[in-house]
Design an enzyme around this catalytic site. Structure first.
Site, mmCIF file in Angstrom:
data_model
loop_
_atom_site.group_PDB
_atom_site.id
_atom_site.type_symbol
_atom_site.label_atom_id
_atom_site.label_comp_id
_atom_site.label_asym_id
_atom_site.label_seq_id
_atom_site.Cartn_x
_atom_site.Cartn_y
_atom_site.Cartn_z
ATOM 1 N N THR A 102 1.995 4.498 4.889
ATOM 2 C CA THR A 102 2.491 3.160 4.573
ATOM 3 C C THR A 102 3.877 3.053 5.182
ATOM 4 O O THR A 102 4.802 3.740 4.757
ATOM 5 C CB THR A 102 2.537 2.924 3.058
ATOM 6 O OG1 THR A 102 1.207 3.024 2.535
ATOM 7 C CG2 THR A 102 3.095 1.543 2.743
ATOM 8 N N LYS A 177 -0.980 -3.841 3.571
ATOM 9 C CA LYS A 177 -0.604 -2.835 2.568
ATOM 10 C C LYS A 177 0.577 -3.317 1.740
ATOM 11 O O LYS A 177 0.674 -3.033 0.537
ATOM 12 C CB LYS A 177 -0.273 -1.498 3.245
ATOM 13 C CG LYS A 177 0.068 -0.373 2.259
ATOM 14 C CD LYS A 177 -1.053 -0.058 1.284
ATOM 15 C CE LYS A 177 -0.650 0.982 0.242
ATOM 16 N NZ LYS A 177 -0.508 2.335 0.759
ATOM 17 N N LYS A 245 9.973 3.427 -1.721
ATOM 18 C CA LYS A 245 10.035 3.215 -0.261
ATOM 19 C C LYS A 245 9.193 2.015 0.148
ATOM 20 O O LYS A 245 9.633 1.149 0.907
ATOM 21 C CB LYS A 245 9.555 4.478 0.452
ATOM 22 C CG LYS A 245 9.431 4.382 1.955
ATOM 23 C CD LYS A 245 7.995 4.105 2.418
ATOM 24 C CE LYS A 245 7.052 5.226 2.072
ATOM 25 N NZ LYS A 245 5.673 4.983 2.610
#
Length: 293
Positions: A102, A177, A245
């Protein structure tokens, strides 16, 4: 469905919580698997089963028809792909580079542009489903890249997941995502608050889950992570530090598009507080620790 002729040796970089299971599916399917991870010990089991270890990503790239990367942060992706020792400079001509980390949509586009210049094929293909989905080969895979490249490596994806969708050109997988993580962020707050409320009101959380798990409140997080919370299991299927993150990437991308995401901002602030309390290495369900009565 067989891989495109000539694609038989597959590299995998990043043998973590999810990567280890994903790499094993490829090995079990009969492909020659090449692996690299910063800590060789994490790959010991795969090596004992026939995977080939390489000292550097560059060495791995030179041996493979397709390379999958599944690492931690965008900075790790950038380090692995660019530079004299990176995948882009050392991959076999015509190889497929598949980043399942990701990561940043902008970085995915940079990799794709560089790959085209090198005669390579690039796809961004982040996943959702956590450790359970990776172990059972039931990941949801969101793909950015050309139709031709997607179809060429679809058999690899079919070893890893059951919901495989091409979303568009380079970067589209990463943007999708981000949509996934935005939805999860607010949902995890709701799951943890609901269980905290149940406990504070004197209810049995397991009985509450029986009632609400299959109703309108139902979700993957409620079905899969709420039982872990009730059992006091806060080990990672997906790390708090990596979720922070991801939320940061989504907030940056939203800012570039002029979009405000107040729910995501709140979730990110709560998870940062949780990390400051020492839970960065725990699973995302550890948010309950911050909200429990």
């Amino acid at each position: 469905m067989a891989l495109k002729p000539g694609v038989s040796e597959i590299g995998f970089i990043g043998i973590g919580v999810m990567g280890k299971s994903m790499a094993k599916h490829i090995l079990d399917a009969g492909y020659k698997l090449h692996i690299y991870t910063r800590t060789q010990g994490k790959a010991a089991e795969l090596i004992s089963q026939g995977a080939v270890w390489h000292e550097t990503p560059a060495q791995l790239a030179a041996s493979c028809d397709a390379v999958i990367t599944m690492v931690g942060y965008p900075k790790d992706v950038e380090e692995i792909y660019f530079g004299e020792q990176g995948l882009l400079a050392n991959a076999k001509e015509g190889a497929y580079l598949i980043d399942m980390t990701t990561s940043s949509p902008l970085l995915a586009k940079r990799i794709d542009e560089a790959a085209i210049q090198q005669g390579l094929h690039s796809l961004d293909a982040p996943v959702s489903g956590g450790d359970v989905g990776a172990r059972e080969g039931r990941l949801s895979i969101m793909v950015g890249g050309s139709v031709e490249d997607f179809e060429a490596v679809r058999p690899i994806f079919e070893l890893l997941g059951t919901n495989i969708v091409r979303q568009g050109q380079a970067g589209a997988g990463q943007h999708t995502k981000m949509c996934n993580q935005i939805a999860i962020a607010s949902n995890m707050m709701g799951v943890c608050e609901a269980l905290a409320y149940a406990k504070a009101s004197g209810l049995d959380p397991e009985t509450v889950l029986t009632s609400i798990g299959t109703g309108a409140a139902g979700s993957w997080s409620l079905s899969n992570l709420a039982p872990r919370i009730i059992a006091g299991n806060f080990e990672p299927g997906f790390y708090v530090k990596h979720f922070i993150k991801d939320m940061g990437i989504a907030l940056d991308a939203a800012q570039e598009m002029g979009q405000d995401l107040p729910g995501l901002k709140l979730a990110e602030s709560l998870y940062r507080r949780l990390a400051d309390l020492g839970y960065a290495e725990k699973g995302t369900q550890a948010l309950y620790k911050l909200l429990q009565p």
